[in-house]
Design an enzyme around this catalytic site. Sequence first.
Site, PDB file in Angstrom:
ATOM      1  CE1 TYR A   1      -4.248  -1.803   1.122  1.00 34.07           C
ATOM      2  CE2 TYR A   1      -2.425  -3.290   2.043  1.00 34.07           C
ATOM      3  CZ  TYR A   1      -3.824  -3.185   1.540  1.00 34.07           C
ATOM      4  OH  TYR A   1      -4.724  -4.242   1.432  1.00 34.07           O
TER       5      TYR A   1
ATOM      6  CG  HIS B   1      -8.456   0.497  -3.068  1.00 33.89           C
ATOM      7  ND1 HIS B   1      -9.429  -0.344  -2.422  1.00 33.89           N
ATOM      8  CD2 HIS B   1      -9.147   1.533  -3.242  1.00 33.89           C
ATOM      9  CE1 HIS B   1     -10.494  -0.040  -2.317  1.00 33.89           C
ATOM     10  NE2 HIS B   1     -10.492   1.344  -2.831  1.00 33.89           N
TER      11      HIS B   1
ATOM     12  CE  LYS C   1      -5.325  -4.765  -4.705  1.00 37.17           C
ATOM     13  NZ  LYS C   1      -6.646  -3.982  -5.019  1.00 37.17           N
TER      14      LYS C   1
END
Length: 287
Positions: free
Chosen positions: A224, A232, A263
């Site tokens: 993070y 997020h 991601k």
Amino acid sequence: MLRIHVLAGQALVWRFEDAREIRERHRLVGTLVGALARAPRQNVRLGLPLQLLPEEARLLAEMGAAVLVRSADAQPQGQSAQASEGQLYEQGLEESYQEQRCLAAQERWAQLANLAERIAQGRAHKQEQRGKLPDTVPLPGPAEERERLESAFVFPHESMMVQLPTAWPCPGQEEQVDWTQPSWDWPHAGHQEHETRYCVFRDLWGRGYYVTSGSKFGGDFLVYPGDPMRFHAHYIALCCPPGAPLPLCDIVAAARLGTSVKKTVLLCSAGEDGVVIYTSLQWSGLQ
């Protein structure tokens, strides 16, 4: 000095003050794993203890901010020992219930005593309105009335207050655990997988990131840019020991999963000198 209790490879923090300092000062998150006394069948809100990753506990110990300890009698126990502990716990709950019931009955009696004169006047007024003479039957004395009230007082178990300790309730004697040597309480020392994970964890943490467990996304860590309560995760870190084979299907699966959850997948490999090499993966598909 923070105290981290280890048992069978698990690192637990029992004191609220220690858990708060670990989060605010050292940027380590951990996971709350304790059940709430009034809602033990849910897992939406949990409480102490705070369970740390082995890498988080080792980092704190390596920095000199914490010490790993174990209870002197923290060895695998048989069913008889566990049963005796359960009986002691139930006995403590029953004693607490009886004490709270007595206090609630006393409080109820005090309220009625304050209203006794008004109640007597109201009864006499009602009898006068009905044309009857006031009762001349002697009423029971205060001690008899109080005993009768306490014996008939109903106090539901659901109304009992349960204490939630913010520290180890029965610490007893403690022994310090050497995190550099493998043992039953700390089996991670010297394992290649743990050493690789720790090198990656320490490097990412040193770069200012917040690092948590990445098991829910199929990785080793989630990375993070700030506090996980506000951000997020940007990366899914996969730790790869140097020279270990990495199947192509695993690379494709990790890349597609990371892209689907927005991601970036990081393949992290630590060399013998401790330098970590990162390779980012993103799935683009066929055009």
